[in-house]
Motif scaffolding. Structure first.
Motif, short mmCIF file in Angstrom:
data_model
loop_
_atom_site.label_atom_id
_atom_site.label_comp_id
_atom_site.label_asym_id
_atom_site.label_seq_id
_atom_site.Cartn_x
_atom_site.Cartn_y
_atom_site.Cartn_z
N THR A 2 -1.16 -5.66 -2.48
CA THR A 2 -0.38 -6.56 -3.33
C THR A 2 0.51 -5.72 -4.27
OG1 THR A 2 -2.09 -6.66 -5.02
CG2 THR A 2 -2.19 -8.30 -3.23
N GLU A 3 1.65 -6.31 -4.68
CA GLU A 3 2.58 -5.59 -5.54
C GLU A 3 2.00 -5.32 -6.92
OE1 GLU A 3 6.21 -7.74 -5.70
OE2 GLU A 3 6.66 -7.47 -3.56
N LYS A 4 1.20 -6.28 -7.37
CA LYS A 4 0.62 -6.13 -8.72
C LYS A 4 -0.27 -4.92 -8.80
CE LYS A 4 -2.11 -8.60 -12.17
NZ LYS A 4 -2.83 -9.85 -12.49
N VAL A 5 -1.23 -4.80 -7.82
CA VAL A 5 -2.16 -3.67 -7.85
C VAL A 5 -1.44 -2.38 -7.45
CG1 VAL A 5 -4.28 -2.75 -6.83
CG2 VAL A 5 -4.11 -5.19 -7.39
N ALA A 6 -0.52 -2.48 -6.49
CA ALA A 6 0.19 -1.28 -6.03
C ALA A 6 0.98 -0.64 -7.17
CB ALA A 6 1.12 -1.64 -4.88
N GLY A 7 1.44 -1.45 -8.11
CA GLY A 7 2.21 -0.89 -9.23
C GLY A 7 1.35 -0.47 -10.39
N ASP A 8 0.06 -0.76 -10.39
CA ASP A 8 -0.85 -0.41 -11.49
C ASP A 8 -1.70 0.76 -11.02
OD1 ASP A 8 -2.68 -0.17 -13.50
OD2 ASP A 8 -3.02 -2.34 -13.70
N SER A 9 -1.39 1.96 -11.49
CA SER A 9 -2.10 3.16 -11.02
C SER A 9 -3.56 3.15 -11.41
CB SER A 9 -1.42 4.41 -11.58
OG SER A 9 -1.44 4.41 -12.99
N GLU A 10 -3.89 2.61 -12.61
CA GLU A 10 -5.29 2.58 -13.05
C GLU A 10 -6.12 1.72 -12.13
OE1 GLU A 10 -6.83 4.25 -15.34
OE2 GLU A 10 -5.00 5.37 -15.83
#
Length: 554
Positions: free
Chosen positions: A347-355
């Motif tokens: 998903t884009e949300k998790v893919a953009g959140d490195s943590e």
């Protein structure tokens, strides 16, 4: 003088007639006894014909059953029956001795029963009643044994009767001898008297006859009356011829008696051999029965062992099913997590959140390791069963490996909020062992302690004791009931409790630890009480190097 001669002649003729009467009487007595001997001999031969015929019927029984429609086979069977009945018709008229008659009736009844059973067996075979046919044949076989026994008894009775005939013969001989002596004395007296009246012509042949009679008296069968006396045409010649006839008759009777005695001796020897054969057969049958009894006992033991093995296989089958169910669940759980987090990572949300991405990847990495460990456990178990597992033996510094395990497991212990204490001897020796397997055993046991300890602490103790290194893992967890101390080391076994079900697992960890330690010449055991924590102990030898051949299948 003529009157005296007439009286003397009359007296002489009277004495001669008396002597002849007595002689003929004893000749007749000997003849009767000889006939009795002959009769007994014929009876014994006939009785053996009964044995041969009945044995032939029983021996050829199966051939007859298989060829009931064969007229030649049936004719042989009927001829055997007719032969037996002809023999009995012959013996019915000849068995006169009371004891022999009792034995003969028993033999006849047994043979009639045997023939009746054979007829019934043939009739049942024709009607298709095989069971009844077999029972009748088995009974007929027994009857045939009784026929042989009864025949032996009858023959012994007949032979016993010959002893009575021998006594009668001896009595007749004694009487004949006494009578002969008496007649001889009478003749000598007459001769003495005649010598006073008649001339030397009458005395001389009488003296010669007296000499011949004495030779016969001492049982000299070769004694002969002189031809001179036999050629005389007077009373002395007639007397000589009478004596010659008497001697010939006695010689013939003695020869006949000798032949009869030889035949009886031969028959007695044959009967003795038959009895010996029957005794040997009985002994062989008893030995066969003992062997059968031993075989039956072995079969009973084998049956019990098979029953126990079957029960064990059933238990293993149940455990296998349980393991498949547990393994499927254990495999499904990490796969589900990996699958779920891999979708989230897309998903884009998790893919953009490195943590979050690092967090999810860490979880996936742990689940992957968990899945790999489960597969490795199953593979190790399979290799152990197949005998293909290999040990990587090397010199191992136990201080290094113990410190490494303690550092690694202390993190897991503290993560769960538990205290981790160690008591490790300094200067542990270097031993020859499999580093990976020894490390796996320590991690598995400490991991179990962490899993089943809710609060408190876990202690890791390592000590050198004589020829072994002794490892102790203590915890303050739920504990293990005494009844399960041995069972927990069995494959796929899990204690049935709400907490153990909640904690999960396949039940392979402790069983693999036991298998590895066995390969490394060590051992493992547990000391625990329910609700009071557990102490797991295991040892590794210092000087006894593991044997790689233990891992090979025998």
């Amino acid at each position: 003088m003529k009157s005296t001669k007439r009286r003397m002649l009359l007296a002489f003729l009277t004495v001669m007639a008396l002597m002849l009467f007595i002689t003929l009487f004893f000749i007749y007595s000997d003849y009767r006894i000889t006939k009795e001997y002959q009769k007994i001999t014929d009876n014994i031969l006939a009785e053996y014909r009964v044995i041969d015929a009945s044995t032939s019927i029983v021996r050829n029984y199966y051939s007859l059953i298989k060829n009931m429609n064969n007229e030649d086979k049936m004719r042989i069977y009927e001829d055997s029956k007719k032969e037996i009945r002809d023999v009995f018709s012959f013996l019915d008229l000849r068995i006169t001795n009371e004891e022999s008659e009792v034995a003969y009736k028993g033999l006849k009844n047994t043979v009639e029963g045997l023939l009746s059973l054979c007829d019934n067996s043939i009739r049942n075979a024709r009607e298709g009643n095989i069971v009844k046919m077999s029972e009748d044949y088995a009974e007929a076989h027994k009857k045939n044994s009784f026929v042989q026994q009864n025949t032996a008894t009858l023959v012994l009775k007949e032979l016993g009767y010959t002893e009575e005939l021998n006594r009668r013969l001896e009595s007749t001989r004694r009487t004949t001898m006494i009578s002969g002596i008496a007649l001889l004395a009478l003749i000598i007296t007459c001769c003495v008297f005649f010598s006073l009246v008649f001339s030397n012509r009458l005395i001389s042949p009488i003296l010669e006859l007296s000499k011949t009679v004495k030779n016969i008296e001492i049982y000299n069968p070769d004694s002969q009356i002189s031809e001179t006396l036999l050629r005389r045409d007077d009373e002395a010649g007639e007397l000589s011829n009478s004596f010659s006839t008497l001697i010939s008759t006695l010689r013939e009777q003695m020869s006949a008696l000798k032949i009869s005695n030889e035949e009886l001796t031969k028959a007695k020897g044959e009967i003795t051999n038959k009895i010996g054969e029957m005794t040997n057969t009985k002994t062989a049958i008893l030995n066969m029965m003992e062997d059968m009894d031993d075989t039956n006992k072995s079969l009973v033991v084998t049956k019990e062992q098979l029953r126990e093995s079957l029960e064990e296989l059933k238990k293993l089958d149940v455990k296998k099913d349980e393991f498949i169910s547990i393994a499927a669940h254990e495999l499904k759980t990490p796969l589900t997590s990996i699958h779920g987090f891999s979708q989230l990572l897309q998903t884009e949300k998790v893919a953009g959140d490195s943590e979050q991405r690092k967090k999810f990847l860490k979880i996936m990495d742990n689940e992957t390791k968990r899945l790999a460990n489960l597969v490795n456990d199953i593979l190790d178990l399979s290799r152990i069963d197949l005998g293909t597992i290999k040990l990587n033996l090397d010199k191992v510094d136990m201080n290094e490996i113990v410190d490494s395990v303690a550092r690694e497991m202390s993190i897991a212990v503290k993560t769960k909020g538990l205290n981790f204490e160690t008591d490790i001897d300094k200067g542990l020796p270097t031993i020859t062992t499999d580093r990976e397997r020894a490390t796996q055993v320590m991690i598995n046991i400490i991991g179990n302690a962490i899993k089943y300890t809710l609060q408190g602490k876990i202690m890791f103790i390592v000590k050198k004791e004589e020829e072994n290194i002794h490892f102790i893992i203590k915890d303050t967890g739920i504990g293990i009931p005494n009844d399960y101390h041995q069972k927990i080391f069995e494959r796929f076994y899990q204690i049935d409790s709400s907490y153990t079900r909640k904690a999960g697992g396949t039940g392979l960890g402790l069983s693999l630890c036991k298998e590895f330690l066995n390969l490394l010449n060590g051992r493992i055991w547990v000391e625990s009480e329910e609700g009071k924590g557990s102490e797991f102990h295991f040892t590794l030898p210092i000087n006894n190097a593991p044997d790689e051949k233990k891992g090979k299948k025998k």
